[in-house]
Design an enzyme around this catalytic site. Structure first.
Site, PDB file in Angstrom:
ATOM      1  N   SER A   1     -43.327  53.739  -0.974  1.00  0.00           N
ATOM      2  CA  SER A   1     -43.837  54.997  -1.501  1.00  0.00           C
ATOM      3  C   SER A   1     -44.286  54.727  -2.935  1.00  0.00           C
ATOM      4  CB  SER A   1     -42.750  56.072  -1.459  1.00  0.00           C
ATOM      5  OG  SER A   1     -42.339  56.318  -0.124  1.00  0.00           O
TER       6      SER A   1
ATOM      7  N   HIS B   1     -50.133  64.518  -0.169  1.00  0.00           N
ATOM      8  CA  HIS B   1     -48.667  64.623  -0.246  1.00  0.00           C
ATOM      9  C   HIS B   1     -47.987  63.444   0.423  1.00  0.00           C
ATOM     10  CE1 HIS B   1     -48.733  65.699   3.945  1.00  0.00           C
ATOM     11  NE2 HIS B   1     -47.523  66.190   3.984  1.00  0.00           N
TER      12      HIS B   1
END
Length: 489
Positions: A390, A408
């Site tokens: 991430s 997102h």
């Protein structure tokens, strides 16, 4: 779609300015016809002045997931969704990466976290022996006040963490807390809120579907800007961090579902046509009773989601301290990607609906005045997948073109049922073994496998090539907390 740059395009409509699209050609190929039709339907809906498609876009509830929808005159429940204020948060710990190299240590950490933060669609505090107990009185207080000092102290949440929240609390439609108290009293008389006590017992839990907790190692990007911004964010290169993804759980779902039923009933009662015939694109004009009720309900759900995240982080820190006494942790940021916020754009107030989209405001912007991120811009927390990692990003000046928003996450490329049909469970589990990533699941949920999502690196390339944001740090997973039972996303 008409290309306008390396990672930008526009999607024309018949009667409005075009929809702005962000994504490389490879990413734009992932937008199916339904996703694009939902985008057009949303752009043509009453009162909508801007619509943005981010690279993670895919079909959603009325409006696509991964879109930004702006209106100065109307509020739309669909582009917020049923998981009000689904969000990301990141906790930075002072542990070096070497502390969690041993698999037995990571297994013990997983055990300690699961003893405090239950997972699963219907799971709550009674399913975790070391969770925090939330009674009805505290539940009523926290959904009205959000992360107030009193609420934080009652739950053992460091009050300093509230300064590192996009929004630590939400007010009612008239910008008062009393409006939320009044609305809550009305809601508690309804049959669909008779389970309020049970929903409050879900506080401090992840739920199911794509929600997760993930232990990370921080790798700050090797450039001067990234190192400077990472320092302002409180990120520590080579140290352990914990990333969480969850929302307002059953309470938020009750509120959102009730709003859809109410508004759809009003449309049918008054003979108002649904935009493009889509019942999920119901709306209410700002200032109407219906809009006020929705804004109050959204705020109540958002306050629950805020406290839920902060409590999870406090419990995760407690779990690490059980294994590593004396461990310290600080919240990097807490940021939503399912919310409508009142913001100033082009010198006028508008409601920015971010459905699977993350606010991205650069340093020097008036919206960050008085925050710890006024000079740098705030942290943007983007989950990818355990295999590819991430990222933490920071907005660039070019984010104005996307209504100060980015994606997102990676965005689904396979539906859940499709993923279960075409992906191989043993291959997914072997991939996790090869990467030395542990999980609390006996078998990793196959509909949540990395292959069910878009190419995360190509998604990030889209964001950076379009000039929206820059990578500050990559987060590499060491273990994952998921719900291995029925997905409920």
């Amino acid at each position: 779609m008409i290309p306008t740059g390396e990672a930008t395009a526009m999607l024309p409509t018949k009667t409005t300015p075009p929809i702005k699209v962000f994504g490389t050609p490879a990413i734009r190929e992932t937008f199916d016809d339904l996703c694009l039709q939902q985008a057009v339907n949303s752009r043509l809906a009453p009162g909508v002045t801007d619509l943005v498609l981010n690279p993670d876009a895919h079909c959603g509830y009325g409006a696509p997931v991964g879109c930004v929808m702006v209106s100065p005159t109307h509020i739309y429940p669909g582009p917020v969704g049923v998981d009000i204020k689904c969000s990301m948060s990141l906790l930075q710990l002072d542990l070096p990466a070497e502390a969690i190299t041993d698999r037995k240590v990571r297994r013990e950490l997983i055990s300690q976290i699961c003893r405090r933060t239950p997972t699963g669609a219907g799971k709550g505090q009674r399913h975790a022996e070391k969770s925090r107990h939330v009674n009805r009185t505290l539940g009523r207080q926290l959904v009205v006040e959000g992360a107030s000092e009193d609420v934080c102290r009652a739950l053992g949440i460091p009050t300093s963490w509230t300064y590192r929240c996009e929004d630590a609390f939400h007010l009612g439609h008239d910008e008062t807390g009393s409006a939320l108290e009044t609305r809550l009293e009305r809601l508690l008389t309804r049959r669909d809120m008779s389970n309020f006590n049970d929903k409050m017992k879900q506080l401090g839990s992840y739920g199911g579907g794509n929600h997760f907790g993930e232990c990370e190692v921080v790798h700050v990007a090797e450039n001067e800007r990234a190192r400077k911004v990472a320092g302002a964010f409180g990120l520590e290169d080579g140290k352990v961090a914990f990333l969480s993804h969850c929302g307002s759980r059953g309470f938020g779902h009750n509120l959102a579902s009730g709003q859809f039923r109410q508004l759809q009933g009003k449309f049918e009662q008054w003979g108002i046509p649904f935009p493009a015939g889509d019942r999920q694109l119901v709306y209410a004009p700002l200032g109407s009773d219906e809009a006020n009720d929705y804004l109050d309900d959204m705020a109540l759900g958002a306050n629950f989601a805020t406290v839920n995240h902060l409590l999870i982080n406090a419990l995760v820190l407690e779990a690490f301290q059980e294994v590593f006494p004396g461990t310290k942790g600080n919240l990097v940021y807490f940021i939503s990607h399912n919310i409508a916020r009142k913001e100033i754009m082009d010198d006028r107030p508008v409601w920015v609906h971010r459905k699977g989209a993350t606010r991205a405001i650069p340093g020097g912007h008036h919206a960050l005045a008085g925050t710890p991120f006024a000079k740098t811009g705030h942290p943007i927390l983007l989950p990818g997948n355990p295999r590819d990692g991430s990222v933490v990003m920071v907005a660039n000046e070019g984010a104005e073109a996307s209504c100060y928003s980015v994606n997102h996450g990676a965005g689904r490329v396979l539906g859940r049922r499709h993923a279960k049909r075409v992906l191989d469970q043993s291959a997914v589990d072997s991939e996790f073994d090869d990467e030395d990533i542990l999980s609390n699941c006996r078998r990793y949920p196959i509909d949540e496998a990395p292959a069910a999502y878009k190419n995360f690196n190509e998604v990030l390339r889209s964001v950076e090539s379009a000039g929206l944001a820059s990578e500050v740090a990559r987060l590499k997973a060491r273990f994952v907390i998921k719900d291995a039972s029925k997905a409920d996303d």
